[in-house]
Design an enzyme around this catalytic site. Sequence first.
Site, PDB file in Angstrom:
ATOM      1  N   CYS A 155      -6.729   2.122   5.191  1.00 61.33           N
ATOM      2  CA  CYS A 155      -7.370   0.877   5.609  1.00 61.33           C
ATOM      3  C   CYS A 155      -6.900   0.542   7.032  1.00 61.33           C
ATOM      4  CB  CYS A 155      -6.992  -0.243   4.638  1.00 61.33           C
ATOM      5  SG  CYS A 155      -5.275  -0.797   4.804  1.00 61.33           S
ATOM      6  N   GLU A 176       0.813   3.909   1.754  1.00 61.63           N
ATOM      7  CA  GLU A 176       1.195   4.373   3.088  1.00 61.63           C
ATOM      8  C   GLU A 176       2.349   3.560   3.665  1.00 61.63           C
ATOM      9  OE1 GLU A 176      -3.437   4.610   3.089  1.00 61.63           O
ATOM     10  OE2 GLU A 176      -1.869   3.455   2.073  1.00 61.63           O
ATOM     11  N   CYS A 201      -3.006  -0.009   7.313  1.00 63.42           N
ATOM     12  CA  CYS A 201      -2.210   1.213   7.215  1.00 63.42           C
ATOM     13  C   CYS A 201      -2.424   2.117   8.425  1.00 63.42           C
ATOM     14  CB  CYS A 201      -2.529   1.942   5.914  1.00 63.42           C
ATOM     15  SG  CYS A 201      -1.981   1.001   4.466  1.00 63.42           S
ATOM     16  N   HIS A 237       0.856  -1.187   0.000  1.00 60.72           N
ATOM     17  CA  HIS A 237       0.000   0.000   0.000  1.00 60.72           C
ATOM     18  C   HIS A 237       0.891   1.235   0.000  1.00 60.72           C
ATOM     19  CE1 HIS A 237      -4.022  -1.756   1.612  1.00 60.72           C
ATOM     20  NE2 HIS A 237      -3.360  -2.669   0.916  1.00 60.72           N
TER      21      HIS A 237
END
Length: 146
Positions: free
Chosen positions: A76, A48, A79, A46
Site C-alpha cells: 500500500c 511490511e 508501506c 502491516h
Amino acid sequence: MNEAIKLARRAAQLEEAPVGCVIVRENKIVGRGFNLRETGKNALNHAELIAIRDACKTLGGWRLCGCDLYVTLEPCPMCAGAMINARIENVYFGAFDPKAGACGSVVNLFDLPFNHKPRVTGGVSEPECAGLLSDFFANLRKGRNL
C-alpha cells in the site's frame, strides 16, 4: 517468497488478512513480519512495517541498503513509503492489489522523484499468494453470512 507465504499462513491462523513479508540481505533473512492489524488493533501493523522494524533491529540501523523485501501482496502507499525511506533495494510482491496497490496497480510511488527508488517485481508466486487472500476472504464472508 516461500518464507513470506508461510508467514501469511500464520496471519490467517490468527484470523488476520494473510499477508507475510521477509527482508533478505546477502541470502539471509534479517526481518520477518505478518499482518497483525486486527490482533494489535493498530492500522500500522502491516506485514511490511513489522518486517522493516525487525530488520532495522537485526542490522542495528534504519538504512536497509542492500536488502530485498518479499511480500505476498502488493504494498500500500504507507508501506511503499516506508520502503523508500528505509532504502530497500528490491521489492518482490505476489498478488496485485487493484484497490490499494502502490507499486503499479493504483499508482507506483517508486516512479515519483523521491531520493530513493526501489526496483519492483510483481506477480512472484502470484497464484499461491492471490489464492491465500481470496480463500481467506471467501471464508470470512461465509462465517459472517455476508
